[in-house]
Design a protein around this motif. Structure first.
Motif, PDB file in Angstrom:
ATOM      1  N   TYR A 186      14.091 -10.976  28.938  1.00 54.35           N
ATOM      2  CA  TYR A 186      13.485  -9.761  28.875  1.00 54.35           C
ATOM      3  C   TYR A 186      14.250  -9.047  29.913  1.00 54.35           C
ATOM      4  N   ALA A 197      16.955  -5.860  39.841  1.00 53.62           N
ATOM      5  CA  ALA A 197      16.269  -6.238  41.280  1.00 53.62           C
ATOM      6  C   ALA A 197      17.243  -5.861  42.334  1.00 53.62           C
ATOM      7  N   LEU A 205       9.396  -6.913  24.939  1.00 53.90           N
ATOM      8  CA  LEU A 205       8.707  -6.620  26.160  1.00 53.90           C
ATOM      9  C   LEU A 205       7.138  -7.008  26.149  1.00 53.90           C
ATOM     10  N   THR A 258      15.467   0.031  28.380  1.00 50.38           N
ATOM     11  CA  THR A 258      14.460   1.016  28.263  1.00 50.38           C
ATOM     12  C   THR A 258      14.601   1.932  29.499  1.00 50.38           C
ATOM     13  N   ALA A 295      14.258  -4.750  28.994  1.00 51.37           N
ATOM     14  CA  ALA A 295      13.909  -4.035  30.401  1.00 51.37           C
ATOM     15  C   ALA A 295      14.983  -3.038  30.647  1.00 51.37           C
ATOM     16  N   LEU A 332       6.496   2.393  31.245  1.00 50.76           N
ATOM     17  CA  LEU A 332       5.700   1.802  32.276  1.00 50.76           C
ATOM     18  C   LEU A 332       6.058   0.391  32.213  1.00 50.76           C
ATOM     19  N   LYS A 333       5.947  -0.209  30.695  1.00 51.68           N
ATOM     20  CA  LYS A 333       5.986  -1.477  30.768  1.00 51.68           C
ATOM     21  C   LYS A 333       7.241  -2.115  31.063  1.00 51.68           C
ATOM     22  N   VAL A 342      13.148  -0.844  43.895  1.00 46.86           N
ATOM     23  CA  VAL A 342      13.113  -2.269  44.444  1.00 46.86           C
ATOM     24  C   VAL A 342      12.721  -2.364  45.846  1.00 46.86           C
ATOM     25  N   LEU A 385       8.965  -1.003  33.554  1.00 45.18           N
ATOM     26  CA  LEU A 385       9.045  -1.043  35.053  1.00 45.18           C
ATOM     27  C   LEU A 385       8.162  -2.293  35.516  1.00 45.18           C
ATOM     28  N   LYS A 386       7.012  -2.638  34.589  1.00 46.60           N
ATOM     29  CA  LYS A 386       6.400  -3.882  35.008  1.00 46.60           C
ATOM     30  C   LYS A 386       6.869  -4.822  35.083  1.00 46.60           C
ATOM     31  N   VAL A 387       7.937  -5.007  33.962  1.00 46.36           N
ATOM     32  CA  VAL A 387       8.829  -6.223  33.758  1.00 46.36           C
ATOM     33  C   VAL A 387       9.691  -6.549  34.781  1.00 46.36           C
ATOM     34  N   LYS A 388      10.247  -5.244  35.196  1.00 44.24           N
ATOM     35  CA  LYS A 388      11.065  -5.185  36.218  1.00 44.24           C
ATOM     36  C   LYS A 388      10.557  -5.875  37.501  1.00 44.24           C
ATOM     37  N   ALA A 389       9.151  -5.697  37.729  1.00 40.38           N
ATOM     38  CA  ALA A 389       8.661  -6.168  38.930  1.00 40.38           C
ATOM     39  C   ALA A 389       8.703  -7.726  38.779  1.00 40.38           C
ATOM     40  N   LEU A 390       8.308  -8.246  37.551  1.00 34.58           N
ATOM     41  CA  LEU A 390       8.162  -9.553  37.429  1.00 34.58           C
ATOM     42  C   LEU A 390       9.663 -10.230  37.550  1.00 34.58           C
ATOM     43  N   ALA A 399       3.664   2.401  26.798  1.00 36.63           N
ATOM     44  CA  ALA A 399       4.035   1.316  26.058  1.00 36.63           C
ATOM     45  C   ALA A 399       5.542   0.998  26.235  1.00 36.63           C
ATOM     46  N   TYR A 400       6.292   1.861  26.530  1.00 38.07           N
ATOM     47  CA  TYR A 400       7.603   1.434  26.641  1.00 38.07           C
ATOM     48  C   TYR A 400       8.271   1.447  28.156  1.00 38.07           C
ATOM     49  N   LYS A 413      12.017  -9.190  39.398  1.00 38.53           N
ATOM     50  CA  LYS A 413      12.299  -9.028  41.032  1.00 38.53           C
ATOM     51  C   LYS A 413      11.708 -10.175  41.682  1.00 38.53           C
TER      52      LYS A 413
END
Lengths: 496, 97
Positions: free
Chosen positions: A306, A436, B43, A313, A310, A378-379, B57, A381-386, A375-376, A388
């Motif tokens: 993923y 990250a 995603l 995007t 991410a 913000l999604k 971050v 950025l959330k995957v980025k948090a996951l 949908a793209y 990290k």
């Protein structure tokens, strides 16, 4: 004597300059001669500032002799990627858009190098606006890999990595948004470090993906990279994401002691798509560290597949915003004929940007547009948090994460650009590190069946550059000297 | 699911991106963007409910400073890079037609 000088690592060259065995001018002249001999073949540079560099070398030499300059890299000729501003020296970003741009100021990292007595030789080739993995999207021609001129040097800092490998400089600055220092370092058989986000000021780095971009060193060995990183790392008020650190004495980490160091190897890095030669070389490197007393084990990092979607995007979104400044008014290219202001904007940008840059600006504009933002963008950025979080979990158990830098060695010229998605897949091991904000190093760990260098990547937790430098240094010592490529000195050689 | 990027969408993106594409470029852009969106759609497989979007971050907050000028007058230096200038100012094409 000249050839001997060119073989020296940067830190050793500086020692010899301080000892009075070589002068800064002699070192520079050796590099300029090397450029004269080989540049026609490899095309590492967009601009070489011969006269300016020689004037600086003379001034630096005087200061070294008078004792005013005694840094670890004083007198060393170095190159700078062409997306990093240098006052009075053309800075094109390898784009037609900035074909005539002469910055009125220097990037903070460049100022730090100059203050340390390093001599800037010129500006290296790259993918246009750092968007690409091969240096083929440059508006000024492609750079050839010094190991095989039928192959790409990697990208986007391909000119910097190739210049170090071809001995057309002693060290260089690159920038890394999704692997742009580490992957070309891997492809060219040299060493590169992407520092923790915020460690090196981005002031004067032409922005691509601001939340991901970091400037970092490319050098012949781990010691040179640690030394150059120590020079350029600084807190800078002019970069609001700059971070105050008091642990940037990276050369102190040059120790072979890895006894008890916990090294994790993501098992999910070793799936489909990984070249066998790369896999073998990387696992052998892990074995070497184990023999030196490190505790090495496999684990599942998760979310590996993923990271690329991410990354593209987020990077494209930031690029579309950052590149709005190229409007034909304040600097750079302006279309010669236009109807009015808006027509001028459109024509200037359409003529000034190359295809890959336009592709990313359009994708970025789309994912940020109303209706698609959630949908793209913000999604992502959330995957980025996951992602990290997955790294946080891993670093709760390990000091260093070890794996390949890229799934395969350097591809042949012209093979990558036709299918963007396929090219992006080559970034699978590097982009997550930028998402990250982590530090990572790439260093050569062997060669594939075709003789091309293979890169070993070691990733550290935020602010843990010293751990990856120590592990890399220990491995480098265990590995022994990495052979240099057989360099060509005339275009005719290449045809043999 | 395959994303179909049609003329209307490419037109719209062109306006946002301030890019004027030739007919051939448009066709290429439609194909490329469709492919990239298909890829990014991966995603959507991940459940991110309850996950906060992460922009920085380290969670660095806004950095403020007093509004004090620290650099000198660099007008001439800056204008040297201008495609067109007049009387110490940037020159732009007609803004109204």
């Amino acid at each position: 004597m000249k050839m001997d000088v060119l073989d020296l690592p940067a830190v050793e060259l500086a020692e010899k300059i301080r000892a009075g065995e070589v002068t800064a001018m002699e070192a520079l002249q050796a590099v300029l001669d090397s450029i004269d001999e080989k540049e026609e073949i490899y095309h590492c540079y967009i601009t070489v500032d011969r006269d300016g560099a020689m004037r600086k070398a003379e001034a630096v030499q005087k200061k070294i002799e008078s004792g005013q300059l005694c840094g670890r890299l004083a007198g060393v000729p170095a190159a700078v990627k062409d997306n990093i501003c240098t006052r009075g020296i053309l800075t094109t970003c390898a784009s037609r858009m900035l074909g005539n741009f002469i910055p009125p100021y220097s990037a903070e990292a460049v100022l730090r190098m100059e203050k340390a007595g390093m001599v800037i030789i010129g500006k290296t080739n790259m993918d246009e606006f750092a968007m690409g993995s091969t240096t083929e999207t440059s508006a000024y021609g492609e750079t050839k890999n010094p190991w095989d001129i039928g192959r790409v040097p990697g990208g986007s800092s391909g000119g910097s990595a190739a210049a170090v490998a071809a001995k057309e400089c002693f060290a260089a600055l690159g920038s890394d948004t999704g692997g742009s220092i580490r992957q070309p370092a891997a492809f060219c058989g040299v060493v590169g470090i992407k520092p923790t986000y915020g460690t090196v000021s981005r002031h004067g780095l032409v922005a691509y993906g601001s939340s991901l971009d970091q400037i970092g060193p490319i050098g012949k060995d781990v010691t040179d990279c640690a030394a150059l990183l120590e020079v350029i790392a600084s807190y800078d008020k002019k970069d609001s994401t700059s971070i105050k650190r008091d642990d940037t004495d990276f050369m102190d980490a040059l120790s072979e002691d890895v006894k008890g160091m916990k090294i994790g190897i993501p098992i999910d890095y070793f799936g489909d798509g990984l070249d066998d030669g790369v896999k073998d070389a990387v696992l052998k490197a892990a074995e070497a560290l184990k023999e030196k007393g490190a505790i090495v084990e496999g684990f599942y990092l998760s979310l590996v597949e993923y990271a690329i979607p991410a990354y593209y995007t987020i990077a494209s979104a930031e690029a579309s915003s950052n590149l709005e400044r190229f409007d034909g008014i304040k600097y750079g290219y302006r279309t010669p004929e236009c109807g009015g202001l808006h027509d001028m904007y459109k024509k200037t940008r359409s003529e000034g940007f190359g295809p890959e840059v336009k592709r990313r600006i359009m994708l970025g504009s789309f994912v940020l547009s109303s209706g698609y933002y959630d949908a793209y963008y913000l999604k992502a950025l959330k995957v980025k948090a996951l992602i990290k979080k997955a790294f946080d979990d891993a670093f709760a158990r390990y000091d260093v994460i070890l794996g390949p830098t890229a799934p395969a060695a350097a591809p042949v010229l012209g093979a990558s650009l036709s299918d963007p998605v396929r090219m992006y897949l080559g970034d699978i091991y590097t982009v997550a590190v930028n998402l990250a904000g982590l530090p990572a190093i790439s260093l050569p760990c062997g060669r594939d069946v075709e003789g091309m260098p293979v890169g070993l990547q070691m990733i550290g937790d935020c602010f843990q550059e010293k751990k990856i430098i120590r592990a890399a240094y220990a491995y480098e010592k265990a590995r022994g000297p990495f052979a240099a490529p057989g360099l060509l000195t005339s275009a005719a050689d290449g045809k043999n | 699911m395959a994303n179909i990027v049609d003329d209307e969408m490419i037109e719209y993106v062109g306006i946002l991106a301030k890019l004027e594409l030739s007919g051939k470029e448009k066709e290429q852009a439609k194909a490329d963007m469709g492919k990239m969106l298909d890829y990014i759609d991966k995603l959507q497989e991940l459940d991110t409910s309850g996950v906060e979007a992460m922009s920085h971050v380290f969670g660095v907050k806004n950095v403020f400073r007093e509004d004090v000028v620290t650099n000198g007058d660099r007008r001439e230096d800056i204008l040297k890079n201008a495609p067109e200038e007049k009387n110490g100012m940037f020159m732009v094409p007609r803004t109204f037609l």
